[in-house]
Enzyme design. Structure first.
Site, PDB file in Angstrom:
ATOM      1  N   CYS A 384      45.140  27.671  19.669  1.00 29.66           N
ATOM      2  CA  CYS A 384      45.524  26.284  19.916  1.00 29.66           C
ATOM      3  C   CYS A 384      45.209  25.879  21.359  1.00 29.66           C
ATOM      4  O   CYS A 384      44.047  25.712  21.684  1.00 29.66           O
ATOM      5  CB  CYS A 384      46.986  26.067  19.541  1.00 29.66           C
ATOM      6  SG  CYS A 384      47.298  24.360  19.068  1.00 29.66           S
ATOM      7  N   HIS A 510      47.237  27.850  14.237  1.00 28.65           N
ATOM      8  CA  HIS A 510      48.098  28.991  14.578  1.00 28.65           C
ATOM      9  C   HIS A 510      48.068  30.049  13.475  1.00 28.65           C
ATOM     10  O   HIS A 510      48.883  30.001  12.549  1.00 28.65           O
ATOM     11  CB  HIS A 510      49.543  28.516  14.759  1.00 28.65           C
ATOM     12  CG  HIS A 510      49.734  27.663  15.975  1.00 28.65           C
ATOM     13  ND1 HIS A 510      50.076  28.190  17.198  1.00 28.65           N
ATOM     14  CD2 HIS A 510      49.615  26.331  16.148  1.00 28.65           C
ATOM     15  CE1 HIS A 510      50.167  27.204  18.082  1.00 28.65           C
ATOM     16  NE2 HIS A 510      49.896  26.065  17.477  1.00 28.65           N
ATOM     17  N   GLU A 512      49.068  32.985  13.558  1.00 28.24           N
ATOM     18  CA  GLU A 512      50.236  33.884  13.603  1.00 28.24           C
ATOM     19  C   GLU A 512      51.315  33.519  12.583  1.00 28.24           C
ATOM     20  O   GLU A 512      52.081  34.372  12.149  1.00 28.24           O
ATOM     21  CB  GLU A 512      50.832  33.925  15.023  1.00 28.24           C
ATOM     22  CG  GLU A 512      51.509  32.662  15.531  1.00 28.24           C
ATOM     23  CD  GLU A 512      50.559  31.644  16.185  1.00 28.24           C
ATOM     24  OE1 GLU A 512      49.339  31.687  15.910  1.00 28.24           O
ATOM     25  OE2 GLU A 512      51.048  30.790  16.961  1.00 28.24           O
TER      26      GLU A 512
HETATM   27  N1  GLN Z   1      49.025  21.003  24.107  1.00 25.97           N
HETATM   28  C1  GLN Z   1      47.946  21.130  23.183  1.00 25.97           C
HETATM   29  C2  GLN Z   1      47.898  19.965  22.207  1.00 25.97           C
HETATM   30  O1  GLN Z   1      48.888  19.295  22.002  1.00 25.97           O
HETATM   31  C3  GLN Z   1      48.011  22.440  22.440  1.00 25.97           C
HETATM   32  C4  GLN Z   1      49.203  22.566  21.551  1.00 25.97           C
HETATM   33  C5  GLN Z   1      49.489  23.981  21.129  1.00 25.97           C
HETATM   34  O2  GLN Z   1      49.010  24.918  21.728  1.00 25.97           O
HETATM   35  N2  GLN Z   1      50.316  24.144  20.124  1.00 25.97           N
HETATM   36  O3  GLN Z   1      46.895  19.711  21.617  1.00 25.97           O
END
Ligand code: GLN
Length: 533
Positions: A384, A510, A512
């Site tokens: 992410c 994600h 995970e």
């Molecule tokens: N801050 C980034 C976004 O909002 C990544 C978010 C995250 O890592 N869950 O796109």
């Protein structure tokens, strides 16, 4: 009503592992062939944990259907493999939100709206909703917090009423702590007695007392607890600290016949279960040989719960690959660590994970980690924000856009390689408005990541607002940081990988959240295999 209810409360102190206990019971009942659901009631006023800092709440777990929920739901899914949903986590905030909306619509016309019965009825209806129209055999409901807290009272009152109304069979399990007092040379049951007393005050008679303790509880203490708390002696179940892994807990409960006792009370005795796959996984856990070091570069790194699912996913894959993982916690925040120490830490790792995150703090550390991984061919998985970091680092140091950034950190950058989609611009509500939940992604068959997944079509869960900016797509592709996965039917970057690097993969989602001990996620397993090379 067919669906039976099991309520799990906790007493004496928090962090006793109610979630793991509830998940372990769910696992055992599922193994017996039952259709099991799980739910968590949280007594705080936030509508969901989505807007809370990991310092307050640990990780936010995202369900398939895109709800931002308590991390205990992660345990539920990891133990049972059963998907949770927005119905599986209810907070006081969510309950009041619907009661107040109903009141404004005139739903309670003529009445004074009160905690009892309106708030408690709302809680009960959310529990009934989570039984999925009564299609489950059993719903296990964990009540957050500790009995005696002011905040938990409406929840305790609501679950008490379930037994009173005789709608269905209910079981109340109360988890407490039995401390060992070195000075007295013995274990003490008094806190448990008081805690059960507190539960009695709410009108709930526990059916089981589960006791957490460091050492095995002698039978005399079990008898004492049974007598003082009004439960049968075999219903005092000792959940001693497991020295190895939390995944031993279901077996610990099975040895004390918890599954059999529960199904007998519920009147739904089913097949005997052997938990074969689970036990094999535990054997593999104990047979792991050798080790490798994986660094996790984050700004909440001192806090175990902040990266819960990532740490668990690493463990699952380590069991699959058969090697122990030493996790190197690397603080990305240079106000807390110094750059030299940081570089040393990264370089001693065999693989690096740059996890998700929000806000600017720690960004420089993460960018430096990405650079070190790229230059030194250290296997690196960016998750992410981690993917966005890999893209920004590449744009700055390879493409020469030295001011490249995400508009999250520099809204005015001339090179917004990560930016907001038009749909996200001007969004005022912070809660529940990100790209959330599982979505279909298509992989490039020529990519390395395709070899990892061994399939073209994957479903992964998202939780982010910013996206890779397609204006840079061609330039990235041409220079070797390839966009190798996109959202199905939409030109939206999901995966990038560095062509010239053995394993430098960034994923916008994600992975995970979907890893399970008996079904590890291939991305984590591949990272570990690369780290071993
Ligand atoms: N801050 C980034 C976004 O909002 C990544 C978010 C995250 O890592 N869950 O796109």
């Amino acid at each position: 009503m067919n669906c039976k209810l099991i309520f799990v409360t906790g007493g004496v102190l928090s962090s006793l592992g109610k979630g793991i206990t509830a998940a372990s019971i769910a696992f055992l009942l599922k193994e017996k062939g039952l259709n099991v659901g799980q739910m968590k009631l949280d007594p705080y006023l936030n509508v969901d944990p989505g807007t809370m800092s990991p310092y307050q709440h640990g990780e936010v777990y995202v369900t398939e259907d895109g709800a931002e929920t308590d991390l205990d739901l992660g345990h539920y899914e990891r133990f049972t493999g059963i998907a949770t949903s927005h119905l599986s986590n209810v907070t006081t905030g969510k309950i009041y939100d619907s009661v107040i909306k109903k009141e404004r619509r005139g739903h309670y016309l003529g009445q004074t709206v009160q905690v009892i019965p309106h708030v408690t009825n709302e809680i009960k209806s959310k529990i009934l909703e989570a039984t999925q129209n009564d299609s489950l055999d059993v719903l296990i409901v964990e009540i957050g917090g500790t009995v005696g807290d002011i905040e938990s009272q409406p929840f305790l009152e609501a679950i008490r009423q379930f037994r009173q109304t005789k709608l269905t069979t209910c079981i109340y399990i109360h988890l407490t702590y039995v401390p060992y007092m070195a000075a007295a040379g013995e274990m003490k049951t008094k806190p448990t007695q008081h805690s059960a007393g507190e539960l009695y005050k709410s009108g709930i008679t526990p059916d089981f007392i589960f006791t957490r303790s460091e050492k095995e509880m002698p039978i005399d203490l079990k008898k004492k607890i049974a007598l003082f708390c009004g439960v049968e002696i075999q219903h005092v179940v000792n959940v001693i600290d497991v020295s190895s892994t939390i995944y031993e807990v279901p077996i610990l409960l099975k040895e004390q016949k918890v599954d059999h006792m529960i199904t007998t009370i519920l009147g739904i005795e089913k097949k005997n279960s052997a938990c074969t796959a689970w036990k094999k996984m535990l054997t593999n856990y104990h047979n792991r040989k050798g080790s490798t070091t994986i660094g996790v570069v984050g700004k909440y790194i001192e806090l175990d719960d902040a990266y819960k699912s990532i740490f668990e996913a690493l463990l699952h894959s380590s069991i699959e690959v058969g090697v122990v993982i030493n996790i190197e916690r690397i603080d990305a925040d240079f106000t807390k660590t110094n750059e030299k120490v940081f570089i040393k830490q990264v370089r001693k790792c065999n693989g690096i994970i740059i996890p998700g995150g929000f806000g600017e703090r720690g960004i420089d550390g993460k960018l430096l980690a990405a650079k070190l991984c790229r230059e030194n061919k250290i296997p690196c998985l960016g998750i992410c924000l981690g993917m966005q970091i890999i893209a920004i680092e590449f744009a700055r140091n390879i493409l020469g856009h030295i001011d490249a950034n995400s508009t999250e950190f520099d809204p005015k950058t001339k090179n917004p390689v990560i930016s907001l989609l038009v749909e996200q611009e001007g969004v005022e509500n912070m809660g529940g408005t990100m790209r959330l939940g599982h979505q279909e992604c298509r992989l490039d068959k020529k990519s390395k990541v395709y070899k990892v997944y061994k399939k073209e079509k994957i479903f992964e869960r998202h939780r982010h607002r910013y996206e890779f900016n397609n204006n840079y797509k061609e330039e990235f592709n041409k220079n070797g940081l390839k966009i190798v996965g996109e959202l199905h039917n939409k030109e939206l970057c999901e995966i990038i990988e560095n062509e010239k690097h053995p394993f430098m993969i960034g994923v916008q989602y994600h992975p995970e959240y979907q890893s399970q001990p008996i079904k590890p996620h291939p991305l984590f397993s591949s990272l570990i295999k690369q780290a071993l090379k």
